[in-house]
Design a protein around this motif. Structure first.
Motif, PDB file in Angstrom:
ATOM      1  N   SER A  29      45.688  80.118 -39.202  1.00 44.61           N
ATOM      2  CA  SER A  29      46.438  78.915 -39.575  1.00 44.61           C
ATOM      3  C   SER A  29      47.939  79.200 -39.676  1.00 44.61           C
ATOM      4  CB  SER A  29      45.921  78.338 -40.893  1.00 44.61           C
ATOM      5  OG  SER A  29      46.258  79.189 -41.974  1.00 44.61           O
TER       6      SER A  29
ATOM      7  N   LEU B 178      48.289  73.897 -33.403  1.00 43.52           N
ATOM      8  CA  LEU B 178      47.104  73.617 -34.229  1.00 43.52           C
ATOM      9  C   LEU B 178      45.857  73.513 -33.363  1.00 43.52           C
ATOM     10  CD1 LEU B 178      48.611  70.958 -36.659  1.00 43.52           C
ATOM     11  CD2 LEU B 178      47.811  73.253 -37.278  1.00 43.52           C
TER      12      LEU B 178
ATOM     13  N   ALA C 155      44.751  77.034 -32.558  1.00 38.80           N
ATOM     14  CA  ALA C 155      44.169  77.677 -33.741  1.00 38.80           C
ATOM     15  C   ALA C 155      42.751  77.165 -34.006  1.00 38.80           C
ATOM     16  CB  ALA C 155      45.049  77.440 -34.964  1.00 38.80           C
ATOM     17  N   SER C 156      42.505  75.899 -33.723  1.00 36.40           N
ATOM     18  CA  SER C 156      41.181  75.321 -33.983  1.00 36.40           C
ATOM     19  C   SER C 156      40.201  75.564 -32.844  1.00 36.40           C
ATOM     20  CB  SER C 156      41.312  73.811 -34.214  1.00 36.40           C
ATOM     21  OG  SER C 156      41.637  73.151 -32.986  1.00 36.40           O
TER      22      SER C 156
END
Length: 155
Positions: free
Chosen positions: A25, A67, A70-71
């Motif tokens: 994160s 993001l 990262a996901s």
């Protein structure tokens, strides 16, 4: 510590500075930090990211795309950022690979890198380290990495 030899002569290579994060994160936070320092996308045609669910690409839209990486919703991507300013000095364009657990910054060596630009980059890297990044410069070799850590202020 003078790091000019790692910046001043354009030999055609794009040396990399790696910033690894134990917590994925933090990658998106660090990428957003570059935009907070004035970064703007300078990638030819704006750049694209690969979206896994649709198996298609879409235009890069900004720091929030980190993001998605990262996901796991998007694949790693690369953009060129210009306009990053630290310590009141602009840093020459940086290429940024955004991976799930790291950023890899690449730069074109050459005359645009003077002492103030190098010091501004070091200040930016110290900030990324404060955000949890572990910084390394394997491209520079063993002596170069020692020089880098001395200039950065420790490993």
């Amino acid at each position: 510590m003078n790091l000019s030899e790692y910046f001043e002569t354009d030999d055609g290579s794009l040396p990399e500075i790696e910033v690894a994060f134990a917590d994925p994160s933090l990658v998106s936070l660090a990428f957003k930090h570059l935009y907070d320092r004035g970064a703007r996308n300078a990638t030819a045609n704006g750049g694209y990211i690969w979206i896994n669910s649709s198996q298609s690409e879409r235009p890069f839209s900004g720091p929030e795309d980190a993001l998605l990486v990262a996901s796991g919703a998007a694949e790693a991507f690369h953009v060129v950022l210009s306009g990053i300013t630290e310590a009141d000095h602009p840093i020459p364009d940086l290429g940024v690979f955004v991976f799930t657990d790291s950023l890899a910054l690449d730069y074109r060596m050459g005359s645009s890198w003077g002492q103030s630009e190098i010091q501004s980059l070091l200040a930016l890297l110290r900030q990324l380290r404060e955000l949890g990044g572990q910084i390394s410069v394997p491209w520079w070799g063993a002596q170069g990495e020692r020089d880098f850590y001395a200039a950065l202020g420790g490993a």
